[in-house]
Write a protein that holds these residues in place. Structure first.
Motif, short mmCIF file in Angstrom:
data_model
loop_
_atom_site.label_atom_id
_atom_site.label_comp_id
_atom_site.label_asym_id
_atom_site.label_seq_id
_atom_site.Cartn_x
_atom_site.Cartn_y
_atom_site.Cartn_z
N GLN A 161 0.84 -1.21 0.00
CA GLN A 161 0.00 0.00 0.00
C GLN A 161 0.87 1.26 0.00
O GLN A 161 0.63 2.20 -0.75
N GLN B 275 1.25 4.08 -2.99
CA GLN B 275 1.05 5.49 -2.67
C GLN B 275 2.27 6.31 -3.09
O GLN B 275 2.14 7.40 -3.61
N SER C 289 2.03 6.83 -6.68
CA SER C 289 0.83 7.58 -7.08
C SER C 289 1.01 9.07 -6.89
O SER C 289 0.57 9.87 -7.70
N SER D 132 -4.49 7.64 5.43
CA SER D 132 -4.68 8.03 4.05
C SER D 132 -5.67 7.09 3.39
O SER D 132 -5.67 5.90 3.67
N SER E 101 -7.79 6.44 -0.57
CA SER E 101 -8.05 6.83 -1.96
C SER E 101 -9.55 6.76 -2.20
O SER E 101 -10.22 5.83 -1.74
N THR F 278 -7.26 11.80 -2.90
CA THR F 278 -6.64 11.18 -1.74
C THR F 278 -6.99 12.00 -0.51
O THR F 278 -6.83 13.21 -0.49
#
Length: 165
Positions: free
Chosen positions: A84, A88, A91, A115, A117, A127
């Motif tokens: 994850q 991130q 991203s 956090s 999405s 986000t």
């Protein structure tokens, strides 16, 4: 240690990753939506259970010279957490990373951020990040809105047609 099949089961819970077969029964998982040059999140996952996850941008994570960390001894939760965080980091490198797992005990509570999405029907992603006692909504690296509570931020996102992805 998780088996190859158990690691695959964790990795395939990330629909944004595409499986690519490589030599000797190994597989890579690519994140095609990466906004940086790097696209490989999981590298050379081997049938013996060994493999690597890209973690160069994850704070307090020791990586090799290519930016990968060995996941041979990771638990399912540790693997899920680092994947994850890796996604991130590919991203939106401008947003601080969320790493909340026993795999990273050296992180202070101040470093660990929440956090999420959120997506809409047109494929747009926002986000939601908890920072400095606020809930900030980002479009890419741009701050769109800031809220005092998670409930306010969640209501805003739902009102705008987004859902948690």
């Amino acid at each position: 240690m998780l088996t190859f099949e158990e690691k695959l089961a964790v990795i395939t819970t990330f629909p944004e990753l595409q499986k690519k077969d490589v030599s000797m029964g190994r597989v890579n998982f690519h994140y095609e939506a990466s906004i940086v040059d790097k696209k490989i999140v999981v590298y050379h996952l081997h049938p013996n259970g060994n493999g690597f996850v890209y973690a160069e941008q994850i704070p307090h994570t020791a990586t090799d010279d290519k930016g990968f960390v060995n996941i041979r001894e990771f638990t399912a939760d540790e693997l899920r957490s680092i994947i994850q965080a890796s996604i991130q980091s590919l991203s939106n490198p401008a947003i601080p990373l969320m790493v909340s797992s026993p795999a990273f005990p050296e992180l202070s509570q101040e470093t660990i951020l929440s956090s999420e999405s959120w997506e809409d029907g047109e494929g747009q992603t926002l986000t939601l990040v908890e920072e400095d006692e606020l809930w900030n909504v980002y479009t890419g690296s741009n701050l769109e809105m800031a809220f005092e509570t998670y409930t306010e931020a969640k209501k805003y996102l739902k009102d705008e047609g987004f859902w948690r992805s």
